[in-house]
Design a protein around this motif. Structure first.
Motif, short mmCIF file in Angstrom:
data_model
loop_
_atom_site.label_atom_id
_atom_site.label_comp_id
_atom_site.label_asym_id
_atom_site.label_seq_id
_atom_site.Cartn_x
_atom_site.Cartn_y
_atom_site.Cartn_z
N LYS A 1 0.80 -1.21 0.00
CA LYS A 1 0.00 0.00 0.00
C LYS A 1 0.84 1.28 0.00
CE LYS A 1 -4.09 -2.09 2.04
NZ LYS A 1 -5.14 -1.98 3.06
N LYS A 2 2.07 1.15 -0.44
CA LYS A 2 2.93 2.33 -0.47
C LYS A 2 2.50 3.28 -1.57
CE LYS A 2 6.50 0.77 -3.71
NZ LYS A 2 7.93 0.42 -3.87
N THR A 3 3.03 4.48 -1.54
CA THR A 3 2.77 5.46 -2.59
C THR A 3 3.68 5.17 -3.77
OG1 THR A 3 2.11 7.15 -1.00
CG2 THR A 3 2.83 7.91 -3.17
N ARG A 4 3.08 5.18 -4.96
CA ARG A 4 3.82 4.89 -6.18
C ARG A 4 3.60 5.99 -7.22
NH1 ARG A 4 1.80 -0.07 -4.43
NH2 ARG A 4 3.28 -1.81 -4.40
N PHE B 1 0.82 10.41 -8.57
CA PHE B 1 1.05 9.43 -7.52
C PHE B 1 -0.25 8.74 -7.14
CE2 PHE B 1 4.77 12.13 -7.01
CZ PHE B 1 5.78 11.20 -6.77
N ILE B 2 -0.11 7.46 -6.79
CA ILE B 2 -1.24 6.68 -6.29
C ILE B 2 -0.82 5.96 -5.01
CG2 ILE B 2 -2.30 6.28 -8.55
CD1 ILE B 2 -1.06 3.43 -8.43
N GLY C 1 -10.03 -4.38 -7.16
CA GLY C 1 -9.61 -3.59 -6.02
C GLY C 1 -9.56 -2.13 -6.45
N TYR C 2 -8.92 -1.29 -5.68
CA TYR C 2 -8.86 0.11 -6.08
C TYR C 2 -7.51 0.73 -5.72
CZ TYR C 2 -9.82 1.13 -1.13
OH TYR C 2 -9.76 1.19 0.24
N VAL C 3 -7.19 1.80 -6.41
CA VAL C 3 -6.06 2.64 -6.04
C VAL C 3 -6.60 4.03 -5.75
CG1 VAL C 3 -4.29 1.37 -7.32
CG2 VAL C 3 -5.61 3.15 -8.49
N LYS C 4 -5.86 4.77 -4.93
CA LYS C 4 -6.25 6.15 -4.62
C LYS C 4 -5.32 7.10 -5.33
CE LYS C 4 -8.21 5.13 -0.06
NZ LYS C 4 -8.10 5.36 1.40
N PHE C 5 -5.88 7.95 -6.19
CA PHE C 5 -5.10 8.97 -6.87
C PHE C 5 -4.89 10.14 -5.91
CE2 PHE C 5 -6.38 6.37 -10.31
CZ PHE C 5 -5.49 6.60 -11.35
N LEU C 6 -3.68 10.64 -5.86
CA LEU C 6 -3.32 11.68 -4.90
C LEU C 6 -3.09 13.00 -5.62
CD1 LEU C 6 -0.75 9.54 -2.85
CD2 LEU C 6 -3.23 9.70 -2.55
N PHE D 1 3.84 -4.07 -7.40
CA PHE D 1 2.38 -4.00 -7.27
C PHE D 1 1.84 -5.42 -7.38
CE2 PHE D 1 -1.98 -2.99 -8.53
CZ PHE D 1 -2.25 -1.87 -7.74
N PRO D 2 0.97 -5.84 -6.46
CA PRO D 2 0.52 -7.24 -6.46
C PRO D 2 -0.33 -7.58 -7.68
CG PRO D 2 -0.69 -5.96 -4.84
CD PRO D 2 0.41 -5.08 -5.34
N ASP D 3 -0.18 -8.81 -8.12
CA ASP D 3 -0.98 -9.29 -9.24
C ASP D 3 -2.38 -9.67 -8.75
OD1 ASP D 3 -1.52 -9.95 -11.83
OD2 ASP D 3 -0.05 -11.57 -11.98
#
Length: 257
Positions: A9-12, A105-106, A46-51, A39-41
């Motif tokens: 769940k780190k920022t990428r 970043f997400i 699921g979802y990602v959060k756009f920052l 990033f897990p396969d």
């Protein structure tokens, strides 16, 4: 375990690799970056959060979006954005204006919200904000599944061809007036054949519409809460920060009823 979660769940940083309109009001952006190497396969749904950073207040804005697909070998992440008017939300406006090579970043991924596969049949309802998640749920259904998806879209040109089981029916409701969403959706839902008392209900849409649908399935169809996923993705007239607080309080109240 905790260390692993922190890595996942780190920022990428991700970069726009490609963008295309898949329907009149739905835009798909493909992102790629070496930051996706861990990033897990198998995170579709699921979802990602756009920052984002608010230009006025300089505060961080977080916008969650469904992972439509992730191709691990290519490090390619697909996210679909509903794009439909001049008063776009922060993320949709960014997506509309994004150019190849733009970076953002997400954080994530967040958990999947899938139907309850232990139920006898499936009933999914949503609007264009949840269409990516609905699509993934339908594609994950066993081949012998039966049930319905009732999906509100803004235009006839927003219909998508989705891979579905033979006995699962998709009904499109064309409506561009969000104030009337609950009426239009219930008009389509109520006449549909009710198979038995053990369906998995999955609903995600505008806040007021969500509450109307929740009331219908819980009080008119007597569906147990454990067989329902009910969520609002947005609310007419307020931003995502205010909606997040409202959504949390409403959920707590409902679960404690």
């Amino acid at each position: 375990m905790n260390g692993s979660n922190k890595i996942l769940k780190k920022t990428r940083k991700i970069k726009v690799l490609n963008k295309k309109k898949i329907t009149q009001n739905m835009l798909r952006i493909t992102f790629s970056h070496e930051d996706l190497s861990d990033f897990p396969d198998n995170e579709r749904g699921g979802y990602v959060k756009f920052l984002f950073i608010d230009n006025n207040t300089k505060s961080e804005l977080v916008r969650p979006y469904t992972i439509r697909d992730f191709r691990k070998k290519q490090l390619e992440l697909d996210v679909d954005f509903a794009i439909h008017n001049e008063k776009e939300g922060y993320a949709a406006k960014w997506a509309s204006e994004a150019k190849i090579g733009d970076e953002i970043f997400i954080s994530g991924p967040g958990p999947k919200n899938l139907v309850n596969f232990n139920c006898n049949w499936f009933f999914l309802v949503g609007d264009m904000s949840s269409l990516p998640a609905i699509s993934i749920n339908i594609e994950a259904l066993p081949e012998n599944s039966k049930g319905y998806a009732v999906i509100e879209i803004l235009s006839e040109n927003d219909k998508q061809i989705l891979s579905k089981p033979k006995s699962f029916d998709i009904h499109w409701v064309v409506n561009s007036d969000a104030e009337n969403s609950h009426k239009k959706l219930l008009e389509k839902i109520k006449p549909l054949k009710w198979y038995d008392d053990n369906p998995s209900i999955w609903v995600a849409c505008e806040f007021n519409t969500m509450k109307a649908l929740r009331n219908f399935f819980q009080n008119e169809k007597n569906i147990n809460k454990k067989n329902m996923y009910i969520s609002s993705y947005w609310k007419i007239g307020i931003d995502q920060e205010k909606h997040k607080v409202l959504k949390k309080n409403d959920s707590i109240s409902w679960l404690n009823e």
